[in-house]
Motif scaffolding. Sequence first.
Motif, PDB file in Angstrom:
ATOM      1  N   GLY A  58      54.692 -24.303  -0.443  1.00  0.00           N
ATOM      2  CA  GLY A  58      53.660 -23.387  -0.952  1.00  0.00           C
ATOM      3  C   GLY A  58      52.242 -23.597  -1.281  1.00  0.00           C
ATOM      4  O   GLY A  58      51.579 -22.821  -1.386  1.00  0.00           O
ATOM      5  N   GLY A  59      52.318 -25.333  -1.297  1.00  0.00           N
ATOM      6  CA  GLY A  59      50.764 -25.492  -1.661  1.00  0.00           C
ATOM      7  C   GLY A  59      50.458 -25.436  -2.957  1.00  0.00           C
ATOM      8  O   GLY A  59      51.265 -25.027  -3.762  1.00  0.00           O
ATOM      9  N   LEU A  60      49.195 -25.879  -3.434  1.00  0.00           N
ATOM     10  CA  LEU A  60      48.557 -26.137  -4.656  1.00  0.00           C
ATOM     11  C   LEU A  60      48.135 -24.671  -4.968  1.00  0.00           C
ATOM     12  O   LEU A  60      47.441 -24.000  -3.995  1.00  0.00           O
ATOM     13  CB  LEU A  60      47.493 -26.975  -4.926  1.00  0.00           C
ATOM     14  CG  LEU A  60      47.937 -28.438  -4.743  1.00  0.00           C
ATOM     15  CD1 LEU A  60      46.622 -29.488  -4.895  1.00  0.00           C
ATOM     16  CD2 LEU A  60      48.723 -28.895  -6.036  1.00  0.00           C
ATOM     17  N   GLN A  61      48.199 -24.004  -6.049  1.00  0.00           N
ATOM     18  CA  GLN A  61      47.786 -22.864  -6.454  1.00  0.00           C
ATOM     19  C   GLN A  61      46.752 -23.039  -7.531  1.00  0.00           C
ATOM     20  O   GLN A  61      46.676 -23.936  -8.175  1.00  0.00           O
ATOM     21  CB  GLN A  61      48.819 -21.871  -7.048  1.00  0.00           C
ATOM     22  CG  GLN A  61      49.944 -21.775  -6.076  1.00  0.00           C
ATOM     23  CD  GLN A  61      51.269 -21.991  -6.443  1.00  0.00           C
ATOM     24  OE1 GLN A  61      51.794 -22.424  -7.781  1.00  0.00           O
ATOM     25  NE2 GLN A  61      52.236 -22.450  -5.623  1.00  0.00           N
TER      26      GLN A  61
ATOM     27  N   ALA B   3      48.021 -25.792  -9.767  1.00  0.00           N
ATOM     28  CA  ALA B   3      49.470 -25.782 -10.315  1.00  0.00           C
ATOM     29  C   ALA B   3      50.507 -26.017  -9.016  1.00  0.00           C
ATOM     30  O   ALA B   3      49.945 -25.628  -7.811  1.00  0.00           O
ATOM     31  CB  ALA B   3      49.851 -24.419 -10.844  1.00  0.00           C
ATOM     32  N   LEU B   4      51.689 -26.601  -9.317  1.00  0.00           N
ATOM     33  CA  LEU B   4      52.263 -27.041  -8.226  1.00  0.00           C
ATOM     34  C   LEU B   4      53.752 -26.565  -8.658  1.00  0.00           C
ATOM     35  O   LEU B   4      54.039 -27.131  -9.870  1.00  0.00           O
ATOM     36  CB  LEU B   4      52.235 -28.427  -7.594  1.00  0.00           C
ATOM     37  CG  LEU B   4      53.236 -28.700  -6.270  1.00  0.00           C
ATOM     38  CD1 LEU B   4      52.756 -27.797  -5.002  1.00  0.00           C
ATOM     39  CD2 LEU B   4      52.968 -30.145  -6.029  1.00  0.00           C
TER      40      LEU B   4
ATOM     41  N   LYS C 220      50.763 -28.221 -14.068  1.00  0.00           N
ATOM     42  CA  LYS C 220      49.565 -27.892 -14.072  1.00  0.00           C
ATOM     43  C   LYS C 220      48.865 -29.100 -13.998  1.00  0.00           C
ATOM     44  O   LYS C 220      49.570 -30.226 -14.526  1.00  0.00           O
ATOM     45  CB  LYS C 220      48.946 -27.338 -15.384  1.00  0.00           C
ATOM     46  CG  LYS C 220      47.503 -26.949 -15.159  1.00  0.00           C
ATOM     47  CD  LYS C 220      46.990 -26.424 -16.593  1.00  0.00           C
ATOM     48  CE  LYS C 220      47.553 -25.305 -17.163  1.00  0.00           C
ATOM     49  NZ  LYS C 220      46.591 -24.945 -18.238  1.00  0.00           N
ATOM     50  N   LEU C 221      47.832 -29.322 -12.940  1.00  0.00           N
ATOM     51  CA  LEU C 221      47.418 -30.592 -12.600  1.00  0.00           C
ATOM     52  C   LEU C 221      45.707 -30.509 -12.460  1.00  0.00           C
ATOM     53  O   LEU C 221      45.329 -29.235 -12.411  1.00  0.00           O
ATOM     54  CB  LEU C 221      47.898 -31.037 -11.208  1.00  0.00           C
ATOM     55  CG  LEU C 221      49.429 -31.029 -11.014  1.00  0.00           C
ATOM     56  CD1 LEU C 221      50.066 -31.015  -9.680  1.00  0.00           C
ATOM     57  CD2 LEU C 221      49.775 -32.721 -11.534  1.00  0.00           C
TER      58      LEU C 221
END
Length: 111
Positions: free
Chosen positions: A33-36, A56-57, A70-71
Amino acid sequence: MRLNSLNKHKGGYSSETFNKDFGQRRWFATIGGGLQDVRAWDNDKNRYTDQVIAKALDLYVEGAGFQRVKLPTSFNLANIAELSEIELVNPTACEVRGNVYVKADGLKEAN
């Protein structure tokens, strides 16, 4: 992750909370879904702004299911392979009303 007990922990993010809830569990990358983008909230307008404050992942945690992490906005998935076992870099967590929220400085493939 939803906790089955009432939240008794006071305060913000801490490594102690992360270790209590996830200390011995294995994490796996689910990057399909990739990074959001995580956007800032405007209290005056009661809506999200266009400002991206984090990424976020959703990751899979063995024995616990999926957990959003959260990144930093500078994080990218270049060195992470789908379904590889990973480690969180400097992970912390907080509990709010029975929910656990996790953030980390990054991810790396586990040794």
